[in-house]
Design a protein around this motif. Structure first.
Motif, PDB file in Angstrom:
ATOM      1  N   ALA A   1       0.851  -1.193   0.000  1.00 39.56           N
ATOM      2  CA  ALA A   1       0.000   0.000   0.000  1.00 39.56           C
ATOM      3  C   ALA A   1       0.883   1.238   0.000  1.00 39.56           C
ATOM      4  O   ALA A   1       2.035   1.215   0.399  1.00 39.56           O
ATOM      5  CB  ALA A   1      -0.905  -0.001   1.214  1.00 39.56           C
ATOM      6  N   ASN A   2       0.332   2.328  -0.458  1.00 40.82           N
ATOM      7  CA  ASN A   2       1.064   3.592  -0.505  1.00 40.82           C
ATOM      8  C   ASN A   2       1.259   4.100   0.918  1.00 40.82           C
ATOM      9  O   ASN A   2       0.289   4.426   1.591  1.00 40.82           O
ATOM     10  CB  ASN A   2       0.292   4.615  -1.340  1.00 40.82           C
ATOM     11  N   PRO A   3       2.511   4.159   1.407  1.00 40.90           N
ATOM     12  CA  PRO A   3       2.724   4.642   2.779  1.00 40.90           C
ATOM     13  C   PRO A   3       2.469   6.135   2.857  1.00 40.90           C
ATOM     14  O   PRO A   3       2.653   6.867   1.889  1.00 40.90           O
ATOM     15  CB  PRO A   3       4.188   4.310   3.053  1.00 40.90           C
ATOM     16  N   GLY A   4       2.045   6.584   3.980  1.00 41.58           N
ATOM     17  CA  GLY A   4       1.804   8.012   4.167  1.00 41.58           C
ATOM     18  C   GLY A   4       0.606   8.234   5.059  1.00 41.58           C
ATOM     19  O   GLY A   4       0.113   7.330   5.722  1.00 41.58           O
ATOM     20  N   PHE A   5       0.137   9.466   5.031  1.00 41.15           N
ATOM     21  CA  PHE A   5      -0.977   9.840   5.884  1.00 41.15           C
ATOM     22  C   PHE A   5      -2.274   9.760   5.107  1.00 41.15           C
ATOM     23  O   PHE A   5      -2.319   9.982   3.903  1.00 41.15           O
ATOM     24  CB  PHE A   5      -0.787  11.269   6.393  1.00 41.15           C
ATOM     25  N   ASN A   6      -3.332   9.478   5.819  1.00 36.74           N
ATOM     26  CA  ASN A   6      -4.656   9.497   5.230  1.00 36.74           C
ATOM     27  C   ASN A   6      -5.118  10.954   5.196  1.00 36.74           C
ATOM     28  O   ASN A   6      -5.288  11.572   6.248  1.00 36.74           O
ATOM     29  CB  ASN A   6      -5.607   8.639   6.067  1.00 36.74           C
ATOM     30  N   PRO A   7      -5.316  11.534   4.026  1.00 39.97           N
ATOM     31  CA  PRO A   7      -5.695  12.948   3.968  1.00 39.97           C
ATOM     32  C   PRO A   7      -7.072  13.236   4.562  1.00 39.97           C
ATOM     33  O   PRO A   7      -7.398  14.380   4.834  1.00 39.97           O
ATOM     34  CB  PRO A   7      -5.660  13.279   2.478  1.00 39.97           C
ATOM     35  N   ASN A   8      -7.886  12.207   4.782  1.00 41.24           N
ATOM     36  CA  ASN A   8      -9.207  12.415   5.365  1.00 41.24           C
ATOM     37  C   ASN A   8      -9.202  12.329   6.887  1.00 41.24           C
ATOM     38  O   ASN A   8     -10.233  12.545   7.513  1.00 41.24           O
ATOM     39  CB  ASN A   8     -10.198  11.390   4.794  1.00 41.24           C
ATOM     40  N   ASP A   9      -8.056  11.996   7.466  1.00 44.02           N
ATOM     41  CA  ASP A   9      -7.939  11.941   8.919  1.00 44.02           C
ATOM     42  C   ASP A   9      -8.141  13.353   9.480  1.00 44.02           C
ATOM     43  O   ASP A   9      -7.523  14.304   9.014  1.00 44.02           O
ATOM     44  CB  ASP A   9      -6.558  11.396   9.292  1.00 44.02           C
ATOM     45  N   PRO A  10      -8.995  13.541  10.481  1.00 45.32           N
ATOM     46  CA  PRO A  10      -9.246  14.884  11.013  1.00 45.32           C
ATOM     47  C   PRO A  10      -7.995  15.547  11.579  1.00 45.32           C
ATOM     48  O   PRO A  10      -7.834  16.764  11.483  1.00 45.32           O
ATOM     49  CB  PRO A  10     -10.280  14.667  12.108  1.00 45.32           C
ATOM     50  N   ASN A  11      -7.093  14.754  12.154  1.00 42.78           N
ATOM     51  CA  ASN A  11      -5.859  15.336  12.680  1.00 42.78           C
ATOM     52  C   ASN A  11      -4.976  15.876  11.560  1.00 42.78           C
ATOM     53  O   ASN A  11      -4.346  16.926  11.694  1.00 42.78           O
ATOM     54  CB  ASN A  11      -5.078  14.300  13.501  1.00 42.78           C
ATOM     55  N   VAL A  12      -4.921  15.149  10.442  1.00 41.50           N
ATOM     56  CA  VAL A  12      -4.140  15.596   9.297  1.00 41.50           C
ATOM     57  C   VAL A  12      -4.759  16.858   8.703  1.00 41.50           C
ATOM     58  O   VAL A  12      -4.049  17.790   8.331  1.00 41.50           O
ATOM     59  CB  VAL A  12      -4.014  14.470   8.240  1.00 41.50           C
ATOM     60  N   LYS A  13      -6.083  16.894   8.626  1.00 34.72           N
ATOM     61  CA  LYS A  13      -6.752  18.087   8.102  1.00 34.72           C
ATOM     62  C   LYS A  13      -6.490  19.305   8.983  1.00 34.72           C
ATOM     63  O   LYS A  13      -6.221  20.399   8.487  1.00 34.72           O
ATOM     64  CB  LYS A  13      -8.265  17.850   7.990  1.00 34.72           C
ATOM     65  N   TRP A  14      -6.559  19.099  10.310  1.00 33.53           N
ATOM     66  CA  TRP A  14      -6.302  20.209  11.240  1.00 33.53           C
ATOM     67  C   TRP A  14      -4.875  20.706  11.090  1.00 33.53           C
ATOM     68  O   TRP A  14      -4.633  21.914  11.048  1.00 33.53           O
ATOM     69  CB  TRP A  14      -6.562  19.750  12.669  1.00 33.53           C
TER      70      TRP A  14
ATOM     71  N   THR B   1      -2.883  20.382   8.474  1.00 33.16           N
ATOM     72  CA  THR B   1      -2.726  21.018   7.163  1.00 33.16           C
ATOM     73  C   THR B   1      -3.281  22.435   7.186  1.00 33.16           C
ATOM     74  O   THR B   1      -2.653  23.366   6.674  1.00 33.16           O
ATOM     75  CB  THR B   1      -3.434  20.179   6.077  1.00 33.16           C
ATOM     76  N   ASN B   2      -4.449  22.610   7.766  1.00 32.64           N
ATOM     77  CA  ASN B   2      -5.034  23.951   7.861  1.00 32.64           C
ATOM     78  C   ASN B   2      -4.179  24.877   8.719  1.00 32.64           C
ATOM     79  O   ASN B   2      -4.028  26.058   8.413  1.00 32.64           O
ATOM     80  CB  ASN B   2      -6.459  23.884   8.415  1.00 32.64           C
ATOM     81  N   ALA B   3      -3.630  24.341   9.797  1.00 33.95           N
ATOM     82  CA  ALA B   3      -2.770  25.163  10.660  1.00 33.95           C
ATOM     83  C   ALA B   3      -1.508  25.586   9.923  1.00 33.95           C
ATOM     84  O   ALA B   3      -1.046  26.719  10.061  1.00 33.95           O
ATOM     85  CB  ALA B   3      -2.420  24.398  11.931  1.00 33.95           C
ATOM     86  N   MET B   4      -0.942  24.684   9.130  1.00 35.30           N
ATOM     87  CA  MET B   4       0.292  24.999   8.410  1.00 35.30           C
ATOM     88  C   MET B   4       0.048  25.984   7.269  1.00 35.30           C
ATOM     89  O   MET B   4       0.981  26.634   6.811  1.00 35.30           O
ATOM     90  CB  MET B   4       0.912  23.721   7.845  1.00 35.30           C
ATOM     91  N   GLU B   5      -1.173  26.080   6.804  1.00 39.34           N
ATOM     92  CA  GLU B   5      -1.480  27.007   5.725  1.00 39.34           C
ATOM     93  C   GLU B   5      -1.887  28.385   6.232  1.00 39.34           C
ATOM     94  O   GLU B   5      -2.046  29.301   5.432  1.00 39.34           O
ATOM     95  CB  GLU B   5      -2.580  26.422   4.838  1.00 39.34           C
ATOM     96  N   SER B   6      -2.049  28.553   7.529  1.00 36.48           N
ATOM     97  CA  SER B   6      -2.437  29.862   8.045  1.00 36.48           C
ATOM     98  C   SER B   6      -1.219  30.782   8.121  1.00 36.48           C
ATOM     99  O   SER B   6      -0.095  30.337   8.366  1.00 36.48           O
ATOM    100  CB  SER B   6      -3.081  29.728   9.425  1.00 36.48           C
ATOM    101  N   CYS B   7      -1.444  32.043   7.913  1.00 36.67           N
ATOM    102  CA  CYS B   7      -0.354  33.017   7.955  1.00 36.67           C
ATOM    103  C   CYS B   7       0.258  33.119   9.344  1.00 36.67           C
ATOM    104  O   CYS B   7       1.462  33.338   9.483  1.00 36.67           O
ATOM    105  CB  CYS B   7      -0.852  34.387   7.504  1.00 36.67           C
ATOM    106  N   TYR B   8      -0.556  32.946  10.366  1.00 36.33           N
ATOM    107  CA  TYR B   8      -0.037  33.027  11.730  1.00 36.33           C
ATOM    108  C   TYR B   8       0.971  31.914  11.995  1.00 36.33           C
ATOM    109  O   TYR B   8       2.037  32.145  12.568  1.00 36.33           O
ATOM    110  CB  TYR B   8      -1.176  32.967  12.746  1.00 36.33           C
ATOM    111  N   ALA B   9       0.615  30.688  11.576  1.00 36.60           N
ATOM    112  CA  ALA B   9       1.513  29.556  11.803  1.00 36.60           C
ATOM    113  C   ALA B   9       2.781  29.697  10.964  1.00 36.60           C
ATOM    114  O   ALA B   9       3.883  29.416  11.442  1.00 36.60           O
ATOM    115  CB  ALA B   9       0.808  28.250  11.475  1.00 36.60           C
ATOM    116  N   LYS B  10       2.646  30.139   9.705  1.00 40.56           N
ATOM    117  CA  LYS B  10       3.830  30.328   8.859  1.00 40.56           C
ATOM    118  C   LYS B  10       4.751  31.387   9.448  1.00 40.56           C
ATOM    119  O   LYS B  10       5.976  31.226   9.451  1.00 40.56           O
ATOM    120  CB  LYS B  10       3.419  30.743   7.447  1.00 40.56           C
TER     121      LYS B  10
END
Length: 171
Positions: free
Chosen positions: A11-24, A26-35
């Motif tokens: 199977a393709n190793p990695g994260f499940n993009p639908n996992d709520p923790n991964v989504k949270w 990802t959203n945090a890393m895309e915010s200007c405050y976090a960057k």
């Protein structure tokens, strides 16, 4: 060989993009405050290391003690030499770390804000952010210094951005 928690073989190793923790995350890393915060912390850390290295190379004169006395460092006792050297290294490292952290956070925050306003991800964002960052950092030197800071940071940002966006050569 299958390790525990590695999933099914093949199977393709990695994260499940639908996992709520991964989504949270990802959203945090895309915010200007976090960057901005991440750039400031990374700049602080790298600036501290750079300042420590530069302080260790800065003993070009024999009269580089912390006090106003003109006592050559080489004439001090060994423990005193170490004390003076480490104290100077710490103060230079702290100063450089603060400066690098401020520049990193300032540039990253401005670039992210410009990217959000323009809704584009191109070289123009970095060049404009570089210009604004350079002008802000040189503001106390007057309008000419701000213009030179703007041009210098914009040119450096354009060069780095152009190099990072070059297509990679594959062998």
């Amino acid at each position: 060989m299958n390790f525990p928690g590695a999933g099914t073989p093949g199977a393709n190793p990695g994260f499940n993009p639908n996992d709520p923790n991964v989504k949270w995350l990802t959203n945090a890393m895309e915010s200007c405050y976090a960057k901005t915060a991440m750039s400031g912390v990374a700049g602080f850390g790298l600036g501290g290391l750079f300042g420590m290295f530069m302080a260790s190379m800065a003993y070009d004169t024999p009269y580089h003690t912390a006090g106003a006395t003109n006592t050559p460092v080489s004439s001090l006792p060994w423990k005193q030499q170490l004390k003076v050297g480490f104290k100077d290294m710490g103060s230079r490292s702290w100063s450089t770390a603060k400066n690098f952290g401020m520049v990193g956070a300032l540039f990253s925050g401005i670039e992210c804000g410009i990217e959000g306003l323009r809704a584009k991800n191109d070289m123009g964002n970095g060049v404009a952010a570089g210009c604004l960052t350079g002008a802000i950092l040189a503001r106390n030197g007057g309008p000419q210094a701000a213009a030179v800071g703007c041009a210098g940071f914009a040119a450096f940002s354009a060069a780095i951005d152009a190099w990072m966006r070059m297509p990679k050569e594959e062998d």
